[in-house]
Design a protein around this motif. Sequence first.
Motif, PDB file in Angstrom:
ATOM      1  N   VAL A 128       0.904  -1.110   0.129  1.00  0.00           N
ATOM      2  CA  VAL A 128      -0.062  -0.044   0.028  1.00  0.00           C
ATOM      3  C   VAL A 128       0.789   1.339  -0.060  1.00  0.00           C
ATOM      4  CG1 VAL A 128      -1.882   1.228   1.133  1.00  0.00           C
ATOM      5  CG2 VAL A 128      -1.993  -1.305   1.103  1.00  0.00           C
ATOM      6  N   GLU A 129       2.132   1.236   0.676  1.00  0.00           N
ATOM      7  CA  GLU A 129       2.628   2.498   0.871  1.00  0.00           C
ATOM      8  C   GLU A 129       3.557   3.049  -0.248  1.00  0.00           C
ATOM      9  OE1 GLU A 129       6.511   4.477   3.348  1.00  0.00           O
ATOM     10  OE2 GLU A 129       5.904   2.618   3.808  1.00  0.00           O
ATOM     11  N   SER A 130       3.754   2.026  -1.068  1.00  0.00           N
ATOM     12  CA  SER A 130       4.330   2.241  -2.595  1.00  0.00           C
ATOM     13  C   SER A 130       3.302   2.802  -3.605  1.00  0.00           C
ATOM     14  CB  SER A 130       5.080   0.961  -3.300  1.00  0.00           C
ATOM     15  OG  SER A 130       3.858  -0.032  -3.705  1.00  0.00           O
ATOM     16  N   PHE A 131       2.174   2.301  -3.529  1.00  0.00           N
ATOM     17  CA  PHE A 131       1.011   2.836  -4.268  1.00  0.00           C
ATOM     18  C   PHE A 131       0.617   4.484  -3.759  1.00  0.00           C
ATOM     19  CE2 PHE A 131       0.655  -1.287  -5.897  1.00  0.00           C
ATOM     20  CZ  PHE A 131       0.296  -1.228  -6.936  1.00  0.00           C
ATOM     21  N   LYS A 212      -8.524   6.511   2.428  1.00  0.00           N
ATOM     22  CA  LYS A 212      -8.113   6.340   3.906  1.00  0.00           C
ATOM     23  C   LYS A 212      -6.911   6.361   4.264  1.00  0.00           C
ATOM     24  CE  LYS A 212     -12.795   4.917   5.752  1.00  0.00           C
ATOM     25  NZ  LYS A 212     -13.432   3.876   6.189  1.00  0.00           N
ATOM     26  N   ARG A 213      -6.210   5.261   3.172  1.00  0.00           N
ATOM     27  CA  ARG A 213      -4.483   5.283   3.229  1.00  0.00           C
ATOM     28  C   ARG A 213      -4.043   6.327   2.862  1.00  0.00           C
ATOM     29  NH1 ARG A 213      -8.030   0.721   3.988  1.00  0.00           N
ATOM     30  NH2 ARG A 213      -7.088  -1.018   4.685  1.00  0.00           N
ATOM     31  N   GLU A 219      -0.590  11.802   7.070  1.00  0.00           N
ATOM     32  CA  GLU A 219      -0.683  12.277   8.430  1.00  0.00           C
ATOM     33  C   GLU A 219       0.522  11.588   9.480  1.00  0.00           C
ATOM     34  OE1 GLU A 219      -4.505  11.723   9.869  1.00  0.00           O
ATOM     35  OE2 GLU A 219      -5.224  13.735   9.115  1.00  0.00           O
ATOM     36  N   ASN A 220       1.020  10.408   9.019  1.00  0.00           N
ATOM     37  CA  ASN A 220       1.701   9.496  10.037  1.00  0.00           C
ATOM     38  C   ASN A 220       3.010   9.085   9.408  1.00  0.00           C
ATOM     39  OD1 ASN A 220      -0.038   8.835  12.274  1.00  0.00           O
ATOM     40  ND2 ASN A 220      -1.549   8.671  10.507  1.00  0.00           N
ATOM     41  N   GLU A 225       6.471  15.916   4.585  1.00  0.00           N
ATOM     42  CA  GLU A 225       7.711  16.711   4.636  1.00  0.00           C
ATOM     43  C   GLU A 225       8.378  16.755   3.483  1.00  0.00           C
ATOM     44  OE1 GLU A 225       8.744  18.532   7.175  1.00  0.00           O
ATOM     45  OE2 GLU A 225       6.646  18.425   8.103  1.00  0.00           O
ATOM     46  N   VAL A 226       8.380  15.601   2.636  1.00  0.00           N
ATOM     47  CA  VAL A 226       9.052  15.199   1.603  1.00  0.00           C
ATOM     48  C   VAL A 226       8.571  16.289   0.516  1.00  0.00           C
ATOM     49  CG1 VAL A 226       9.176  13.740  -0.359  1.00  0.00           C
ATOM     50  CG2 VAL A 226       9.569  12.741   1.779  1.00  0.00           C
TER      51      VAL A 226
END
Length: 245
Positions: A128-131, A212-213, A219-220, A225-226
């Motif tokens: 999920v993070e990569s998408f 939602k992801r 937020e987390n 910041e990037v």
Amino acid sequence: KSEFVDVFMNGEYLGNYLLCEKVEVGDNRVEISNLDDEFEDNGEKTEGLDMTGGYLMEIDNWGGDELQIYHESSNTVLSIKSPEDLAKTVTADNEYGYIHGYMSKWLDAVHSDGVMEDGRSYLDYINVESFVRYFFHQEFLRNGDCGRGSTYMYKDKDSIDPLIYAGPVWDNDRIFEGINNTDGWLLSTINHAGTSSPTFYNVLNRREDFAKRLVWYYENSDISEVLKSASSLIDKYIAQLDKSP
């Protein structure tokens, strides 16, 4: 890897170009199992090989190549960039049958109720993070091609990592399209070229479960910041390019 280069030909300056390594399977590139090499070492037979990976795939903006999966209900063309040597075409019942079935069923879920045949969510099949990171990158750059073409994904063998990953990023020649209109999400407005069919990331962004992801990671994680640091990176590139003739 990429580098800005000044190009001269026959003593004439042709401009500054971005020289890039192409997207392909290999060390320090897309580091997944190389099925072409395994296929060759196995006497050009798939018997006995683990066909669950690796696969490098690209959502393409045109049909015609032989190594493609066409997902008719979403009008999505998925080109197989690696492996290239298993067969001349991609069908449900030849050497590419595994990935044809796997990606077709996954796209079915993304474009419907989100539920796979085993009852799990389509989200359980992806990193999920990569998408999420890919989405924010493309949205930040207002890339009008995202989900139409040059949109890569990859998958390794199940025994190594069973998930589908988004990326690598490629071919951003249409970035900052619609930059004068910053209302809403650009990726939610992009359809396949010449059609009214929404692209993959258009559909994904409209799904509540994926949205939602997006919120959670913003937020987390370090994503916000990037994005905030982009201006300093742009200033660095400007200073570098100012040195060109």
